[in-house]
Design a protein around this motif. Structure first.
Motif, PDB file in Angstrom:
ATOM      1  N   LEU A 173      41.876  41.537  40.659  1.00  0.00           N
ATOM      2  CA  LEU A 173      41.193  41.612  39.364  1.00  0.00           C
ATOM      3  C   LEU A 173      41.523  42.918  38.640  1.00  0.00           C
ATOM      4  CD1 LEU A 173      37.684  40.164  40.323  1.00  0.00           C
ATOM      5  CD2 LEU A 173      39.600  38.988  39.232  1.00  0.00           C
ATOM      6  N   GLU A 174      41.669  43.993  39.406  1.00  0.00           N
ATOM      7  CA  GLU A 174      42.038  45.269  38.789  1.00  0.00           C
ATOM      8  C   GLU A 174      43.439  45.206  38.193  1.00  0.00           C
ATOM      9  OE1 GLU A 174      40.300  48.031  38.229  1.00  0.00           O
ATOM     10  OE2 GLU A 174      38.528  47.054  39.041  1.00  0.00           O
ATOM     11  N   GLU A 175      44.350  44.492  38.936  1.00  0.00           N
ATOM     12  CA  GLU A 175      45.719  44.345  38.402  1.00  0.00           C
ATOM     13  C   GLU A 175      45.705  43.556  37.105  1.00  0.00           C
ATOM     14  OE1 GLU A 175      48.359  42.707  41.272  1.00  0.00           O
ATOM     15  OE2 GLU A 175      47.999  44.273  42.767  1.00  0.00           O
ATOM     16  N   LYS A 177      43.291  43.332  35.068  1.00  0.00           N
ATOM     17  CA  LYS A 177      42.679  44.173  34.031  1.00  0.00           C
ATOM     18  C   LYS A 177      43.688  45.136  33.435  1.00  0.00           C
ATOM     19  CE  LYS A 177      38.896  47.484  33.454  1.00  0.00           C
ATOM     20  NZ  LYS A 177      37.780  48.192  34.131  1.00  0.00           N
ATOM     21  N   THR A 178      44.558  45.699  34.311  1.00  0.00           N
ATOM     22  CA  THR A 178      45.598  46.613  33.808  1.00  0.00           C
ATOM     23  C   THR A 178      46.633  45.857  32.991  1.00  0.00           C
ATOM     24  OG1 THR A 178      45.294  47.984  35.764  1.00  0.00           O
ATOM     25  CG2 THR A 178      47.311  48.315  34.536  1.00  0.00           C
ATOM     26  N   CYS A 180      46.302  43.040  31.166  1.00  0.00           N
ATOM     27  CA  CYS A 180      45.890  42.618  29.820  1.00  0.00           C
ATOM     28  C   CYS A 180      45.140  43.705  29.058  1.00  0.00           C
ATOM     29  CB  CYS A 180      45.023  41.370  29.891  1.00  0.00           C
ATOM     30  SG  CYS A 180      43.411  41.659  30.680  1.00  0.00           S
ATOM     31  N   ARG A 181      44.887  44.811  29.732  1.00  0.00           N
ATOM     32  CA  ARG A 181      44.126  45.905  29.135  1.00  0.00           C
ATOM     33  C   ARG A 181      42.837  45.364  28.517  1.00  0.00           C
ATOM     34  NH1 ARG A 181      48.704  49.818  26.332  1.00  0.00           N
ATOM     35  NH2 ARG A 181      49.956  50.105  28.244  1.00  0.00           N
ATOM     36  N   CYS A 182      42.173  44.552  29.361  1.00  0.00           N
ATOM     37  CA  CYS A 182      40.920  43.966  28.914  1.00  0.00           C
ATOM     38  C   CYS A 182      39.990  43.881  30.123  1.00  0.00           C
ATOM     39  CB  CYS A 182      41.143  42.576  28.298  1.00  0.00           C
ATOM     40  SG  CYS A 182      41.898  41.412  29.470  1.00  0.00           S
ATOM     41  N   ALA A 183      38.823  43.313  29.908  1.00  0.00           N
ATOM     42  CA  ALA A 183      37.867  43.146  30.998  1.00  0.00           C
ATOM     43  C   ALA A 183      37.874  41.680  31.423  1.00  0.00           C
ATOM     44  CB  ALA A 183      36.475  43.562  30.560  1.00  0.00           C
ATOM     45  N   PRO A 184      38.540  41.342  32.532  1.00  0.00           N
ATOM     46  CA  PRO A 184      38.578  39.940  32.973  1.00  0.00           C
ATOM     47  C   PRO A 184      37.161  39.459  33.307  1.00  0.00           C
ATOM     48  CG  PRO A 184      40.216  41.259  34.124  1.00  0.00           C
ATOM     49  CD  PRO A 184      39.322  42.216  33.432  1.00  0.00           C
ATOM     50  N   VAL A 201      39.407  33.319  36.897  1.00  0.00           N
ATOM     51  CA  VAL A 201      39.170  34.490  36.034  1.00  0.00           C
ATOM     52  C   VAL A 201      39.728  34.168  34.628  1.00  0.00           C
ATOM     53  CG1 VAL A 201      39.642  36.937  35.681  1.00  0.00           C
ATOM     54  CG2 VAL A 201      39.367  36.034  37.993  1.00  0.00           C
ATOM     55  N   LEU A 203      41.048  35.671  31.167  1.00  0.00           N
ATOM     56  CA  LEU A 203      41.510  36.878  30.475  1.00  0.00           C
ATOM     57  C   LEU A 203      41.382  36.636  28.956  1.00  0.00           C
ATOM     58  CD1 LEU A 203      44.777  37.567  32.530  1.00  0.00           C
ATOM     59  CD2 LEU A 203      42.464  38.410  32.939  1.00  0.00           C
TER      60      LEU A 203
END
Length: 206
Positions: A173-175, A177-178, A180-184, A201, A203
């Motif tokens: 999930l952290e990957e 997030k990086t 898409c530069r968003c909050a999944p 998840v 995006l």
């Protein structure tokens, strides 16, 4: 000199009759010549020849204990018939003998020894059989977290993947997030029958 007169015949007859009556009475008053009392006819005896200290039963009735002086035990004044003789001693097997005696008989029974009771052999302790090793349950291949599918949906992208555990899904999930530069947004996390966790998840805006 005058001679004594002979008793007349009549007087002699009276004296004879008197003596005949007195004689039986005198014989009846005489004490018995013998002190031996005879046993009643028809009574019998069982002579048990056995070591001392044995308990003796006729049927289920205790009748005595064998001793050294008698070299066993005498059972006297028994009516003729059939008897079941049982000899016992603690720690030994009982001995049972059937004896038939007739009128006035003396029947001898010999019991030389009793057989010791067998000592029960203690059962060996049960050795706990070591359980057969349980084969390890088939575990899925070690998967940390894998993305299975990316599918565009209204408002973003739906990412479906699997992980070995819910914790193992966090790095993925952290990957994302990086990426898409968003909050999944985690929509679901379900444990499957094979032990893996399937997650979905979303995006946003990609």
């Amino acid at each position: 000199m005058a001679l004594p007169r002979r008793p007349s015949a009549r007087l002699a007859a009276l004296l004879g009759a008197a003596l005949a009556v007195a004689a039986p009475a005198a014989r009846a008053a005489d004490p018995p010549r013998s002190g031996v009392i005879s046993r009643p006819k028809g009574f019998s005896t069982i002579r048990l020849v056995a070591p001392p200290g044995l308990f003796v039963f006729l049927g289920d009735v205790p009748v005595g204990t064998t001793d050294v002086l008698r070299q066993g035990l005498w059972l006297e004044d028994l009516p003729a018939g059939r008897y079941v003789l049982r000899v016992e001693k603690p720690g030994f097997e009982p001995k049972v003998v059937t004896v038939v005696v007739g009128e006035g008989d003396t029947k001898e029974v010999r019991v030389l020894a009793l057989r010791p009771r067998p000592t029960p052999t203690p059962a060996p302790p049960e050795t706990a059989a070591s359980p057969a090793p349980t084969p390890p349950a088939a575990s899925p291949a070690p998967v940390r977290a894998v993305v299975l599918e990316r599918k565009p949906v209204p408002g973003g992208t739906l990412v479906t993947g699997i992980a070995s555990s819910a914790v193992d899904a966090l790095p993925l999930l952290e990957e994302l997030k990086t990426e898409c530069r968003c909050a999944p947004a985690l929509e679901s996390m379900t444990k499957r029958k094979d032990g893996l966790y399937e997650f979905r998840v979303k995006l946003p805006g990609t």
